[in-house]
Design an enzyme around this catalytic site. Structure first.
Site, PDB file in Angstrom:
ATOM      1  N   ARG A 241       2.484  -1.730  -3.872  1.00  0.00           N
ATOM      2  CA  ARG A 241       1.498  -0.794  -4.441  1.00  0.00           C
ATOM      3  C   ARG A 241       2.213   0.520  -4.713  1.00  0.00           C
ATOM      4  O   ARG A 241       2.621   1.227  -3.799  1.00  0.00           O
ATOM      5  CB  ARG A 241       0.347  -0.565  -3.467  1.00  0.00           C
ATOM      6  CG  ARG A 241      -0.677   0.471  -3.941  1.00  0.00           C
ATOM      7  CD  ARG A 241      -1.593   0.850  -2.797  1.00  0.00           C
ATOM      8  NE  ARG A 241      -2.624   1.806  -3.132  1.00  0.00           N
ATOM      9  CZ  ARG A 241      -2.477   3.132  -3.127  1.00  0.00           C
ATOM     10  NH1 ARG A 241      -1.309   3.681  -2.872  1.00  0.00           N
ATOM     11  NH2 ARG A 241      -3.490   3.923  -3.396  1.00  0.00           N
TER      12      ARG A 241
ATOM     13  N   ASP B  61       2.310   4.137  -5.584  1.00  0.00           N
ATOM     14  CA  ASP B  61       1.318   5.192  -5.386  1.00  0.00           C
ATOM     15  C   ASP B  61       1.457   6.312  -6.418  1.00  0.00           C
ATOM     16  O   ASP B  61       2.566   6.734  -6.753  1.00  0.00           O
ATOM     17  CB  ASP B  61       1.550   5.769  -3.977  1.00  0.00           C
ATOM     18  CG  ASP B  61       0.528   6.821  -3.602  1.00  0.00           C
ATOM     19  OD1 ASP B  61      -0.649   6.456  -3.460  1.00  0.00           O
ATOM     20  OD2 ASP B  61       0.902   8.004  -3.464  1.00  0.00           O
TER      21      ASP B  61
ATOM     22  N   GLU C 248      -1.133   2.308  -8.881  1.00  0.00           N
ATOM     23  CA  GLU C 248      -2.267   3.119  -8.438  1.00  0.00           C
ATOM     24  C   GLU C 248      -2.363   4.313  -9.385  1.00  0.00           C
ATOM     25  O   GLU C 248      -1.663   5.312  -9.228  1.00  0.00           O
ATOM     26  CB  GLU C 248      -2.092   3.595  -6.989  1.00  0.00           C
ATOM     27  CG  GLU C 248      -3.381   4.168  -6.419  1.00  0.00           C
ATOM     28  CD  GLU C 248      -3.404   5.671  -6.248  1.00  0.00           C
ATOM     29  OE1 GLU C 248      -4.503   6.228  -6.031  1.00  0.00           O
ATOM     30  OE2 GLU C 248      -2.352   6.322  -6.321  1.00  0.00           O
TER      31      GLU C 248
HETATM   32  C1  GLC Z   1      -2.768   8.184  -3.721  1.00  0.00           C
HETATM   33  C2  GLC Z   1      -3.373   7.795  -2.393  1.00  0.00           C
HETATM   34  C3  GLC Z   1      -4.025   8.990  -1.772  1.00  0.00           C
HETATM   35  C4  GLC Z   1      -2.989  10.076  -1.599  1.00  0.00           C
HETATM   36  C5  GLC Z   1      -2.257  10.367  -2.901  1.00  0.00           C
HETATM   37  C6  GLC Z   1      -1.023  11.175  -2.673  1.00  0.00           C
HETATM   38  O1  GLC Z   1      -3.717   8.572  -4.625  1.00  0.00           O
HETATM   39  O2  GLC Z   1      -4.285   6.739  -2.568  1.00  0.00           O
HETATM   40  O3  GLC Z   1      -4.627   8.678  -0.554  1.00  0.00           O
HETATM   41  O4  GLC Z   1      -3.605  11.243  -1.144  1.00  0.00           O
HETATM   42  O5  GLC Z   1      -1.821   9.187  -3.534  1.00  0.00           O
HETATM   43  O6  GLC Z   1      -0.018  10.383  -2.096  1.00  0.00           O
END
Ligand code: GLC
Length: 650
Positions: A288, A290, A332
């Site tokens: 995943r 991020d 994500e």
């Molecule tokens: C993503 C995560 C979130 C986090 C952000 C910064 O959006 O899901 O929880 O705060 O990244 O890493």
């Protein structure tokens, strides 16, 4: 596609890596066949990203070497996994996929104790397990683990890397794929690269300062900030942090301790690729990635969704495929509808970017439709999104660990006669419980004083009304809340893609305010919907008098229905239909594998549905509800918040 002549030649220096000569002929030939076949996919994104660099051949050579080393290190069982995935490339698109998302510590305690909970996951049909951030985080506040100090070590409180590897093997033996986060947009400020950057260290030909964005004064930060939106306006305003030890401003999109990496430096790409391979070789099957929308910055823009961020993902995709074709990449990117679909690969990148992405637009649309008792905005929004390639899939969900940001565009709102700003405000009022008549119990997250944007925290059950209903001891309201919970779960399961269950939602777990007592978490109310697993509540999951059982068994019924319907494979196109009634949402799945029409009553009153004249299934002898097994007439009633998955009767 063949390689244009201006691209560097296919590198060869991997052949002098220790271990290469000892590799058997078939394994060597396999790598080289992949390298040659994939060369256009490998060279194109890197060439486009770093076109102006004279050392481009060296950059490519180093990337191939990183991957070749990972190929040499790949364990036998994982090579077998690669072969299995190559023979069944649609494995993650299948109708029997069910995902579960949890924090290791909050679910089982550690990697070592997790196997003792596998029967519980098996009962729910889980085939995909996302363990929330497991890599070594910084001490103190760490954004729920999204501030990593060491990508090669796990959080010692959860267990060691070797234990994670064992866990991955155990999970695979039970038909469950392990999913792990890679925070590729930023590191913790305590990460070795950041410490070396602050110290001004250089090694051979590289300077650690070039891993991040440093500015001596406010000139550049002020220019960037003219067009940068705020991510955490409340507890981390601005996108730059003054770092006295470095005598500089550093780019920090998120919290001040999360330093954005500078991908204009190809070394950063190389380091991250190496980390992806490291995770893949630990048995992680889905990585995943991020916050990928933020990976490239361009002056005068929001610095999100830039074409180069997509090129980085395409490079990750191609190079990882070379060493470990079984590993799938998940983007994500929680962005607006028009920016979302490209993460699943479009145009020249079709089949060459991420295989999976979160369908946050569907998630937001479901909550919006439920608050309004009206499907028009959801239907219109889904209908205006381009289709995704046949080789990829959405992750569908109703709640996860983050807040809900109302990704409703002004244009989509206007198309159904709503004012975008007013509607987003309504949704925040509704789900924070402030709107008259609201059943929801949520909290406002990150109110932005400039844009007046407000996001929402809260568990699925609390947002769906269960918390208030239980507090009041109102049995009828409890029943309606359970129906809403199951309605959302059902629409997540029927849409196509990997449906995700977020730990505790299968039991209707409520908001948990215990985070307020922890100084490292108290500021961040997303912890309200990250409760520790309530195993006592789980024990009540088959007790017919318990609320938990009504949620759990209702969800099981839906999962079983999904697993019995091959037409719910992600390759079956999905289409939101306007069947006339605004308060019934209709989602059609139809393709060579078969048909299914999901109908969902978004209101707390019965609704009549007529399918006379509906001909999208072709000639039929009858209809059946795949959830209950009931035979249906062309006219029927949907009870409050009831859904039916209408399929042709056998
Ligand atoms: C993503 C995560 C979130 C986090 C952000 C910064 O959006 O899901 O929880 O705060 O990244 O890493």
């Amino acid at each position: 596609m063949s390689a244009p002549s201006h691209w560097p030649a296919v590198p060869r220096s991997y052949r002098s890596l220790p271990g290469w000569a000892e590799l058997d002929g078939f394994a060597q030939a396999t790598f080289e066949a992949r390298l040659h076949t994939l060369w256009p996919d490998l060279a194109r994104p890197v060439t486009e990203l770093y076109a102006d660099r004279e050392d481009l051949p060296v950059v490519l050579d180093r990337l191939v070497t990183v991957v070749a080393r990972a190929y040499l290190d790949r364990a036998e069982d994982l090579r077998v996994l690669d072969q299995r995935r190559l023979s069944q490339p649609d494995w993650f698109q299948r109708h029997d996929m069910v995902g579960y998302v949890c924090y290791t510590d909050r679910f089982s305690g550690s990697f070592a104790t997790l196997p003792s909970r596998l029967d519980y996951l098996a009962e729910q049909g889980v085939t995909y397990l996302h363990l929330m951030p497991v890599l070594a985080p910084r001490e103190g506040p760490n954004d729920g683990g999204y501030a990593v100090v060491d990508y090669r070590e796990t959080d010692p409180r959860l267990g060691s890397m070797a234990e994670l590897r064992d866990l991955a093997t155990t999970l695979r033996g039970r038909g469950i794929s392990l999913v792990v986060d890679l925070v590729c947009n930023h590191t913790a400020r305590e990460h070795e690269w950041a410490r070396r950057a602050v110290a001004g260290e250089t090694a051979e030909d590289l300077a650690y300062r070039d891993y991040y964005f440093f500015y001596p004064d406010r000139t550049m930060p002020d220019q960037w900030e003219q067009s940068l939106p705020e991510v955490f306006p409340d507890f981390a305003p601005g996108s730059f942090t003054w770092v006295p030890e470095a005598d500089a401003w550093v780019w920090t999109t998120f919290n001040d301790y999360q330093w954005d990496l500078d991908y204009t430096n190809p070394r950063v790409l190389e380091e991250m690729l190496d980390v992806i391979c490291h995770l893949g070789n630990a048995g992680v099957e889905v990585v995943r990635l991020d916050a990928v929308a933020f990976m490239w910055k361009r002056l005068g823009t929001t610095c999100q969704n830039q074409p180069e961020a997509h090129l980085i993902l395409q490079a990750f995709r191609a190079f990882t495929r070379l060493a470990m074709p079984g590993v799938v990449l998940l983007a994500e990117a929680i962005v607006s509808p028009e920016d979302l679909v490209p993460y699943l690969g479009q145009g020249a990148a079709t089949g060459r970017e991420c295989e999976l992405a979160y369908h946050n637009v569907y998630m937001v649309g479901l909550w919006s439709a439920l608050a309004e008792g009206d499907a028009r905005l959801l239907t219109h929004t889904l209908r205006s999104m381009p289709p995704i390639p046949p080789s990829v899939a959405w992750l569908t969900y109703s709640r996860l660990h983050d807040d809900i940001g109302w990704a409703v565009t002004d244009a989509n709102a206007a198309a159904v006669g709503l004012d975008g700003f007013a509607h987003r405000s309504f949704l925040s009022d509704f789900y924070s419980g402030a709107h008259p008549g609201s059943w929801a119990e949520g909290e406002v997250f990150q109110e932005n004083p400039v844009t007046r944007d407000r996001r929402i925290s809260g568990t699925l059950a609390s947002l769906a009304g269960l918390e208030r209903a239980r507090q009041r001891g109102d049995g009828e309201a409890v029943g309606l809340a359970i129906r809403r919970i199951l309605l959302l779960h059902g629409l997540v399961l029927v849409h196509g893609g990997v449906p995700l269950i977020y730990m505790g939602d299968e039991l209707g777990m409520l908001n948990d305010r215990s985070y307020l007592a922890d100084p490292a978490r108290a500021e961040d109310n997303r912890w309200v919907h990250r409760p520790a697993m309530d195993w006592l509540a789980a024990e009540r999951r088959h007790d017919p008098t318990a609320v938990e059982a009504r949620v759990f068994e209702g969800l099981q019924q839906l999962v079983r229905a999904r697993q019995g319907l091959p037409q719910l494979h992600a390759q079956t196109p999905v289409e939101a239909l306007d069947l006339g009634g605004d308060d019934v949402f209709a989602l059609l799945r139809t393709g060579p594998r078969g048909h299914c029409l999901a109908l969902a009553n978004l209101t707390d009153a019965p609704r009549h549905v007529s399918l006379h004249g509906f001909d999208r299934f072709g000639p039929l002898s009858g209809l059946r509800d795949a959830i209950t097994g009931d035979d249906l007439w062309w006219d029927f009633t949907l009870e409050p918040y009831q859904q039916r998955w209408v399929v042709p009767a056998p």
